[in-house]
Design a protein around this motif. Structure first.
Motif, PDB file in Angstrom:
ATOM      1  N   SER A  13      42.404  21.651 -58.190  1.00  0.00           N
ATOM      2  CA  SER A  13      41.813  22.081 -56.920  1.00  0.00           C
ATOM      3  C   SER A  13      42.302  23.453 -56.473  1.00  0.00           C
ATOM      4  CB  SER A  13      42.118  21.054 -55.831  1.00  0.00           C
ATOM      5  OG  SER A  13      43.522  20.967 -55.638  1.00  0.00           O
ATOM      6  N   GLN A  14      43.157  24.103 -57.282  1.00  0.00           N
ATOM      7  CA  GLN A  14      43.776  25.344 -56.831  1.00  0.00           C
ATOM      8  C   GLN A  14      43.521  26.537 -57.755  1.00  0.00           C
ATOM      9  OE1 GLN A  14      47.897  24.479 -56.100  1.00  0.00           O
ATOM     10  NE2 GLN A  14      47.423  23.090 -54.434  1.00  0.00           N
ATOM     11  N   THR A  15      42.496  26.476 -58.577  1.00  0.00           N
ATOM     12  CA  THR A  15      42.271  27.564 -59.528  1.00  0.00           C
ATOM     13  C   THR A  15      41.911  28.876 -58.845  1.00  0.00           C
ATOM     14  OG1 THR A  15      39.980  26.841 -59.889  1.00  0.00           O
ATOM     15  CG2 THR A  15      41.658  26.036 -61.439  1.00  0.00           C
ATOM     16  N   TYR A  16      41.099  28.835 -57.819  1.00  0.00           N
ATOM     17  CA  TYR A  16      40.727  30.068 -57.113  1.00  0.00           C
ATOM     18  C   TYR A  16      41.964  30.715 -56.494  1.00  0.00           C
ATOM     19  CZ  TYR A  16      38.764  33.315 -53.754  1.00  0.00           C
ATOM     20  OH  TYR A  16      38.494  34.450 -53.037  1.00  0.00           O
ATOM     21  N   GLU A  17      42.762  29.909 -55.803  1.00  0.00           N
ATOM     22  CA  GLU A  17      43.980  30.416 -55.171  1.00  0.00           C
ATOM     23  C   GLU A  17      44.953  30.958 -56.213  1.00  0.00           C
ATOM     24  OE1 GLU A  17      42.606  27.460 -54.620  1.00  0.00           O
ATOM     25  OE2 GLU A  17      42.175  27.364 -52.457  1.00  0.00           O
ATOM     26  N   PHE A  18      45.058  30.258 -57.358  1.00  0.00           N
ATOM     27  CA  PHE A  18      45.919  30.728 -58.440  1.00  0.00           C
ATOM     28  C   PHE A  18      45.488  32.111 -58.908  1.00  0.00           C
ATOM     29  CE2 PHE A  18      46.269  31.194 -63.089  1.00  0.00           C
ATOM     30  CZ  PHE A  18      47.647  31.382 -63.174  1.00  0.00           C
ATOM     31  N   GLU A  19      44.203  32.297 -59.132  1.00  0.00           N
ATOM     32  CA  GLU A  19      43.726  33.590 -59.614  1.00  0.00           C
ATOM     33  C   GLU A  19      43.998  34.704 -58.606  1.00  0.00           C
ATOM     34  OE1 GLU A  19      39.722  33.458 -61.160  1.00  0.00           O
ATOM     35  OE2 GLU A  19      40.179  31.679 -62.364  1.00  0.00           O
ATOM     36  N   GLN A  20      43.880  34.399 -57.325  1.00  0.00           N
ATOM     37  CA  GLN A  20      44.185  35.392 -56.299  1.00  0.00           C
ATOM     38  C   GLN A  20      45.682  35.730 -56.308  1.00  0.00           C
ATOM     39  OE1 GLN A  20      41.665  36.910 -54.510  1.00  0.00           O
ATOM     40  NE2 GLN A  20      40.494  35.725 -55.990  1.00  0.00           N
ATOM     41  N   SER A  21      46.519  34.715 -56.404  1.00  0.00           N
ATOM     42  CA  SER A  21      47.972  34.928 -56.451  1.00  0.00           C
ATOM     43  C   SER A  21      48.374  35.668 -57.718  1.00  0.00           C
ATOM     44  CB  SER A  21      48.711  33.588 -56.377  1.00  0.00           C
ATOM     45  OG  SER A  21      48.509  32.990 -55.128  1.00  0.00           O
ATOM     46  N   PHE A  22      47.710  35.337 -58.825  1.00  0.00           N
ATOM     47  CA  PHE A  22      48.044  36.023 -60.077  1.00  0.00           C
ATOM     48  C   PHE A  22      47.715  37.512 -59.982  1.00  0.00           C
ATOM     49  CE2 PHE A  22      47.946  37.588 -64.314  1.00  0.00           C
ATOM     50  CZ  PHE A  22      49.028  36.949 -64.894  1.00  0.00           C
ATOM     51  N   CYS A  43      40.159  29.180 -69.852  1.00  0.00           N
ATOM     52  CA  CYS A  43      39.550  28.362 -70.904  1.00  0.00           C
ATOM     53  C   CYS A  43      38.107  28.010 -70.523  1.00  0.00           C
ATOM     54  CB  CYS A  43      40.369  27.083 -71.098  1.00  0.00           C
ATOM     55  SG  CYS A  43      39.742  26.006 -72.396  1.00  0.00           S
ATOM     56  N   LEU A  44      37.217  28.086 -71.483  1.00  0.00           N
ATOM     57  CA  LEU A  44      35.813  27.755 -71.245  1.00  0.00           C
ATOM     58  C   LEU A  44      35.564  26.245 -71.247  1.00  0.00           C
ATOM     59  CD1 LEU A  44      34.126  30.501 -73.434  1.00  0.00           C
ATOM     60  CD2 LEU A  44      34.464  30.483 -70.943  1.00  0.00           C
ATOM     61  N   GLU A  45      36.365  25.489 -71.985  1.00  0.00           N
ATOM     62  CA  GLU A  45      36.157  24.045 -72.079  1.00  0.00           C
ATOM     63  C   GLU A  45      36.910  23.256 -71.012  1.00  0.00           C
ATOM     64  OE1 GLU A  45      35.219  26.021 -75.756  1.00  0.00           O
ATOM     65  OE2 GLU A  45      37.172  25.904 -74.774  1.00  0.00           O
ATOM     66  N   VAL A  46      38.049  23.768 -70.566  1.00  0.00           N
ATOM     67  CA  VAL A  46      38.876  23.060 -69.579  1.00  0.00           C
ATOM     68  C   VAL A  46      39.059  23.988 -68.383  1.00  0.00           C
ATOM     69  CG1 VAL A  46      41.093  21.932 -69.162  1.00  0.00           C
ATOM     70  CG2 VAL A  46      40.078  21.861 -71.455  1.00  0.00           C
ATOM     71  N   ASP A  47      38.424  23.641 -67.269  1.00  0.00           N
ATOM     72  CA  ASP A  47      38.339  24.526 -66.107  1.00  0.00           C
ATOM     73  C   ASP A  47      39.673  25.049 -65.580  1.00  0.00           C
ATOM     74  OD1 ASP A  47      35.596  24.278 -66.100  1.00  0.00           O
ATOM     75  OD2 ASP A  47      35.584  22.703 -64.576  1.00  0.00           O
ATOM     76  N   ASN A  48      40.694  24.241 -65.625  1.00  0.00           N
ATOM     77  CA  ASN A  48      41.963  24.637 -65.002  1.00  0.00           C
ATOM     78  C   ASN A  48      43.043  25.004 -66.029  1.00  0.00           C
ATOM     79  OD1 ASN A  48      41.988  21.848 -65.698  1.00  0.00           O
ATOM     80  ND2 ASN A  48      43.725  21.511 -64.353  1.00  0.00           N
TER      81      ASN A  48
END
Length: 100
Positions: A13-22, A43-48
């Motif tokens: 549930s935190q991929t968007y926030e992770f990308e911003q923090s990264f 990864c194209l097959e595994v969203d997170n």
């Protein structure tokens, strides 16, 4: 040159926030002694699932210089709470390459 490789499993549930923090954290790592370049790939097959590749001049630039720095503490605050489980990090050196 040393290649640092980490498979990053981010809480789903935190991929968007992770990308911003990264994006913020990239400024930290790119300022470190011995840093050459980095890539964060999703990864194209595994969203997170992400792959982090960081090129360093020497192993010590990463393991002693970066990890022993105050900047690393900021990196940890920005990123480490997103991982589940915490990633293993490995270092590689070129044995053979098609690049000249």
């Amino acid at each position: 040159m040393i290649l640092e490789v980490a498979n990053l499993q981010v809480k789903a549930s935190q991929t968007y926030e992770f990308e911003q923090s990264f994006h913020q954290a990239s400024k930290i790592i790119s300022s470190m002694k011995g840093y050459i370049s980095h890539e964060l790939q999703r990864c194209l097959e595994v969203d997170n699932l992400y792959l982090l590749l960081v090129r360093w001049e020497t192993l010590a630039d990463h393991t002693e210089g970066f990890r022993g720095s105050a900047e690393y503490q900021e990196w940890k605050k920005l990123l480490h709470h997103y991982y589940d489980p915490f990633p293993a990090v490995h270092h590689y050196e070129i044995v053979e390459s098609s690049q000249s």
